[in-house]
Design an enzyme around this catalytic site. Structure first.
Site, PDB file in Angstrom:
ATOM      1  N   LYS A 111     -21.228 -12.862 -14.823  1.00 17.11           N
ATOM      2  CA  LYS A 111     -22.242 -12.234 -15.354  1.00 17.11           C
ATOM      3  C   LYS A 111     -23.721 -12.020 -15.197  1.00 17.11           C
ATOM      4  O   LYS A 111     -23.882 -12.074 -16.462  1.00 17.11           O
ATOM      5  CB  LYS A 111     -21.478 -10.745 -16.177  1.00 17.11           C
ATOM      6  CG  LYS A 111     -21.674  -9.601 -15.963  1.00 17.11           C
ATOM      7  CD  LYS A 111     -22.592  -8.978 -15.528  1.00 17.11           C
ATOM      8  CE  LYS A 111     -23.224  -8.280 -17.012  1.00 17.11           C
ATOM      9  NZ  LYS A 111     -25.067  -8.213 -16.637  1.00 17.11           N
ATOM     10  N   GLU A 127     -36.323  -9.811 -34.643  1.00 20.91           N
ATOM     11  CA  GLU A 127     -36.513 -10.269 -33.819  1.00 20.91           C
ATOM     12  C   GLU A 127     -37.405  -9.124 -32.770  1.00 20.91           C
ATOM     13  O   GLU A 127     -36.957  -8.375 -32.714  1.00 20.91           O
ATOM     14  CB  GLU A 127     -35.360 -10.970 -33.296  1.00 20.91           C
ATOM     15  CG  GLU A 127     -35.968 -11.496 -31.905  1.00 20.91           C
ATOM     16  CD  GLU A 127     -34.984 -12.349 -31.285  1.00 20.91           C
ATOM     17  OE1 GLU A 127     -33.667 -11.474 -30.761  1.00 20.91           O
ATOM     18  OE2 GLU A 127     -34.771 -13.679 -30.379  1.00 20.91           O
ATOM     19  N   GLU A 172     -24.946 -18.191 -28.503  1.00 24.87           N
ATOM     20  CA  GLU A 172     -26.306 -18.243 -28.809  1.00 24.87           C
ATOM     21  C   GLU A 172     -27.459 -16.479 -28.348  1.00 24.87           C
ATOM     22  O   GLU A 172     -27.164 -16.831 -27.194  1.00 24.87           O
ATOM     23  CB  GLU A 172     -26.662 -19.089 -27.579  1.00 24.87           C
ATOM     24  CG  GLU A 172     -25.864 -20.837 -27.155  1.00 24.87           C
ATOM     25  CD  GLU A 172     -25.779 -21.449 -26.023  1.00 24.87           C
ATOM     26  OE1 GLU A 172     -26.485 -21.223 -24.736  1.00 24.87           O
ATOM     27  OE2 GLU A 172     -26.345 -22.675 -25.912  1.00 24.87           O
ATOM     28  N   CYS A 217     -35.945 -17.196 -26.238  1.00 25.36           N
ATOM     29  CA  CYS A 217     -35.315 -17.264 -28.462  1.00 25.36           C
ATOM     30  C   CYS A 217     -35.844 -18.562 -28.511  1.00 25.36           C
ATOM     31  O   CYS A 217     -35.082 -18.391 -30.281  1.00 25.36           O
ATOM     32  CB  CYS A 217     -33.031 -18.038 -27.679  1.00 25.36           C
ATOM     33  SG  CYS A 217     -33.289 -19.776 -26.660  1.00 25.36           S
TER      34      CYS A 217
HETATM   35  P1  NAD Z   1     -28.135  -9.161 -24.364  1.00 25.06           P
HETATM   36  O1  NAD Z   1     -27.978  -9.147 -25.277  1.00 25.06           O
HETATM   37  O2  NAD Z   1     -28.925  -7.548 -24.204  1.00 25.06           O
HETATM   38  O3  NAD Z   1     -27.453  -9.164 -22.914  1.00 25.06           O
HETATM   39  C1  NAD Z   1     -27.265 -10.116 -22.773  1.00 25.06           C
HETATM   40  C2  NAD Z   1     -26.045 -10.092 -21.276  1.00 25.06           C
HETATM   41  O4  NAD Z   1     -24.931  -9.496 -21.939  1.00 25.06           O
HETATM   42  C3  NAD Z   1     -26.469  -9.535 -20.481  1.00 25.06           C
HETATM   43  O5  NAD Z   1     -26.209 -10.278 -19.042  1.00 25.06           O
HETATM   44  C4  NAD Z   1     -25.302  -7.809 -20.465  1.00 25.06           C
HETATM   45  O6  NAD Z   1     -25.854  -7.122 -19.267  1.00 25.06           O
HETATM   46  C5  NAD Z   1     -24.540  -7.889 -21.996  1.00 25.06           C
HETATM   47  N1  NAD Z   1     -23.577  -7.564 -22.201  1.00 25.06           N
HETATM   48  C6  NAD Z   1     -23.997  -6.529 -22.832  1.00 25.06           C
HETATM   49  N2  NAD Z   1     -23.643  -5.468 -23.627  1.00 25.06           N
HETATM   50  C7  NAD Z   1     -22.279  -6.583 -23.376  1.00 25.06           C
HETATM   51  C8  NAD Z   1     -20.783  -6.126 -23.577  1.00 25.06           C
HETATM   52  N3  NAD Z   1     -21.120  -4.774 -25.157  1.00 25.06           N
HETATM   53  N4  NAD Z   1     -20.251  -6.976 -23.928  1.00 25.06           N
HETATM   54  C9  NAD Z   1     -20.111  -7.663 -22.422  1.00 25.06           C
HETATM   55  N5  NAD Z   1     -21.512  -8.390 -22.230  1.00 25.06           N
HETATM   56  C10 NAD Z   1     -22.632  -7.165 -22.654  1.00 25.06           C
HETATM   57  O7  NAD Z   1     -29.639  -9.592 -24.092  1.00 25.06           O
HETATM   58  P2  NAD Z   1     -30.793  -9.488 -23.835  1.00 25.06           P
HETATM   59  O8  NAD Z   1     -31.368  -8.303 -23.707  1.00 25.06           O
HETATM   60  O9  NAD Z   1     -30.444  -9.714 -22.148  1.00 25.06           O
HETATM   61  O10 NAD Z   1     -31.618 -11.187 -24.319  1.00 25.06           O
HETATM   62  C11 NAD Z   1     -32.071 -11.170 -25.393  1.00 25.06           C
HETATM   63  C12 NAD Z   1     -31.638 -11.784 -26.306  1.00 25.06           C
HETATM   64  O11 NAD Z   1     -30.912 -13.285 -25.565  1.00 25.06           O
HETATM   65  C13 NAD Z   1     -32.497 -11.928 -27.188  1.00 25.06           C
HETATM   66  O12 NAD Z   1     -31.665 -11.787 -28.809  1.00 25.06           O
HETATM   67  C14 NAD Z   1     -32.664 -13.093 -27.100  1.00 25.06           C
HETATM   68  O13 NAD Z   1     -32.739 -14.303 -28.485  1.00 25.06           O
HETATM   69  C15 NAD Z   1     -31.362 -14.195 -26.641  1.00 25.06           C
HETATM   70  N6  NAD Z   1     -31.387 -14.993 -26.070  1.00 25.06           N
HETATM   71  C16 NAD Z   1     -30.494 -16.553 -27.025  1.00 25.06           C
HETATM   72  C17 NAD Z   1     -30.575 -17.202 -26.318  1.00 25.06           C
HETATM   73  C18 NAD Z   1     -30.259 -18.716 -27.552  1.00 25.06           C
HETATM   74  O14 NAD Z   1     -29.790 -19.634 -26.157  1.00 25.06           O
HETATM   75  N7  NAD Z   1     -30.090 -18.710 -28.450  1.00 25.06           N
HETATM   76  C19 NAD Z   1     -31.829 -18.287 -25.075  1.00 25.06           C
HETATM   77  C20 NAD Z   1     -32.205 -17.113 -24.359  1.00 25.06           C
HETATM   78  C21 NAD Z   1     -32.380 -15.533 -25.257  1.00 25.06           C
END
Ligand code: NAD
Length: 490
Positions: A182, A394, A258, A292
């Site tokens: 997804k 963040e 992550e 991230c």
């Molecule tokens: P997000 O959590 O909003 O969304 C990530 C994914 O999760 C999307 O595909 C979204 O549709 C899905 N999602 C959202 N709510 C959900 C739920 N309740 N159930 C299942 N799926 C759900 O994150 P984002 O805004 O897309 O990305 C940015 C964030 O990701 C930042 O906080 C960043 O630090 C983090 N990030 C972490 C890493 C790491 O390796 N630690 C790497 C990249 C990004």
């Protein structure tokens, strides 16, 4: 590209399909705010069919493939991504607005490299065997066998869409699992191309599936809640990770998470200050601060503070926003209008909280064609209290706060006074100091005199609110497989 001719479909059981509920959403180009594709949202029924197809494929010939066969498949996927490099590049840039130079050097090559790396790691992995004494003296042999974990749900974010999706899909397939992916609703394009790649190299139907949609009450939640999913691997925000942990608890499913970060950089006065300035500028502003691992807190030993601050401000001023395909462009926009509102709100909180704004702080003037995009100025603050929200939480934008410090103990305390613990960077020429401090920094990764230098064989992940578990190298193989013991009486 306009929204009328690019239609992104779900990929279920080896065929591209419209969602059964008939819902579509727009894929917005962050450079000008216009739609460049429409995306078919998967319904709960579609997600169910994808999970069932993945289960059936696991029980078919794919579930009995040898390591050598899967190594071949992974290398074929990498080769096909490389063959279609320019299409992946155009799709990733349309979805994210990042400069071509960045996507060409990092995102797309890593998409292919993830498959090659895990092919190599898999090919070279052995498993332990133990001869065991028995009372009758004949002995027994214990050996471990690795089996696929099952149907893996891969949920990924928008900041490095192909790179982060393949970082999980590659080891999942390497271990013989089947996958329902997804991608983020903001960046669905390259994952759809990845499905085309899987189709083209002849991956059996159901081994790799893609469902498009949002998180709550949409494909993301439907997938995590589905009892046919054996494990969930997620990259994204900490709050989303917590919601997914709840979903994973039902059925006792394994989870790799992550999550976010509030990563510190520590600059000692003995460091190569020019290198520290260049490295910190890269770590704060690359991908418009949407990685991230990006640095959002910088602590500089007092004698070097002024020079460092001047250099970092100059580096922020030197960044050139613009069309992704212009050679001069060095910074893209934020991903969405909503995310820019969040980042601008943080800029406002910092300003009203007494921040001394050394660079940026607003929205840049852009040429007419780009005014609808989600542009933002790279920003440097100083003078905020350590417990203020912009220094604690963040932001995920091109911004960092810099503060002076006087000694090692003080800076260690400052760096660790965070609820996150993903990555940290140390800049020092003193090798003993680097070794002394690194183990005590509460982060999953510590870089010394560099930032984001990645080797795919190394463990990757965070502590505290930055995540659970490790992926990378053999740590990924551990997550994506179950180790079974076989005991043979001799
Ligand atoms: P997000 O959590 O909003 O969304 C990530 C994914 O999760 C999307 O595909 C979204 O549709 C899905 N999602 C959202 N709510 C959900 C739920 N309740 N159930 C299942 N799926 C759900 O994150 P984002 O805004 O897309 O990305 C940015 C964030 O990701 C930042 O906080 C960043 O630090 C983090 N990030 C972490 C890493 C790491 O390796 N630690 C790497 C990249 C990004």
């Amino acid at each position: 590209m306009d929204s009328t001719n690019v239609r992104l479909l779900n990929f279920i059981n080896g065929s591209f399909q419209e969602g059964s509920a008939g819902n579509w959403f727009e894929d917005i180009r962050p450079t000008d705010g216009k739609p460049h594709a429409i995306v078919s949202e998967a319904s709960r029924e579609d997600v169910d069919r994808a999970v069932r197809a993945a289960r059936a494929a696991l029980r078919g010939p794919w579930g009995r493939t040898s390591v050598a066969e899967r190594v071949k498949v992974l290398n074929a996927i990498a080769a096909e991504i490389e063959r279609r490099f320019d299409e992946f590049l155009a799709a990733e840039v349309a979805d994210t607005g990042k400069p071509h130079s960045l996507a060409r050097a990092v995102d797309i090559p890593r998409g292919a490299a993830n498959f090659r790396a895990f092919a190599g790691i898999l090919a070279n992995r052995g498993a332990p065997a133990f001869p065991t004494d028995t009372p009758d003296g004949t002995g027994a042999l214990n050996y471990a066998v690795r089996r696929p974990k099952g149907v893996i749900a891969v949920i990924s974010p928008w900041n490095l869409p192909l790179l982060l999706m393949t970082w999980k899909v590659a080891p999942a397939l390497a271990c013989g699992n089947t996958v329902v992916a997804k991608p983020s609703e903001e960046t669905p394009y390259t994952c759809t191309l990845l499905a085309e790649v899987m189709d083209a190299i002849g991956l059996p139907p159901g081994v790799f599936n893609v469902v498009h949609g949002f998180g709550p009450h949409s494909a993301g939640a439907f997938l995590c809640e589905h009892e046919g999913v054996d494990a969930i691997t997620f990259t994204g925000e900490t709050k989303t990770g917590e919601a997914i942990m709840h979903a994973a608890a039902a059925g006792t499913r394994d989870l790799s998470a992550e999550l976010g970060g509030k990563n510190p950089a520590i600059v000692f006065a003995d460091a190569d200050i020019d290198a520290a300035i260049a490295g910190t500028a890269r770590s704060a502003f690359i991908n418009c601060g949407q990685v991230c691992l990006c640095t959002e807190r910088v602590y500089v030993e007092r004698p070097a503070f002024e020079r460092f601050a001047e250099g970092l401000v100059q580096a922020a001023h030197n960044l050139v926003p613009g069309p992704p395909d212009h050679d001069a462009t060095t910074i893209g926009p934020l991903i969405s209008a909503e995310h820019r509102e969040k980042v601008i709100a943080a800029y406002g909180v910092a300003a009203s909280g007494g921040a001394h704004v050394l660079a940026g702080g607003g929205i840049p003037d852009m040429p007419e064609a780009l005014t609808g995009g989600f542009w933002i100025e790279p920003t440097v603050w100083t003078g905020l209290p350590e417990d203020s929200v912009p220094v604690r939480e963040e932001i995920f934008g091109p911004v960092c706060h810099i503060a002076p410090f006087d000694d090692e103990d003080e800076v260690l305390h400052l760096a660790n006074a965070s609820s996150y613990g993903l990555a940290a960077t140390l800049w020092t020429e003193n090798l003993s100091r680097a070794h002394r401090l690194s183990p005590h920094i509460e982060a999953g990764i510590v870089w010394v005199n560099t930032w984001n230098l990645r080797d795919l064989r190394t463990p990757f992940g965070g502590v505290k609110r930055s995540g659970i578990g490790r992926e990378g190298g053999t740590w990924s193989l551990d997550f994506y497989s179950e180790t079974k013991n076989v005991c043979i009486k001799l």
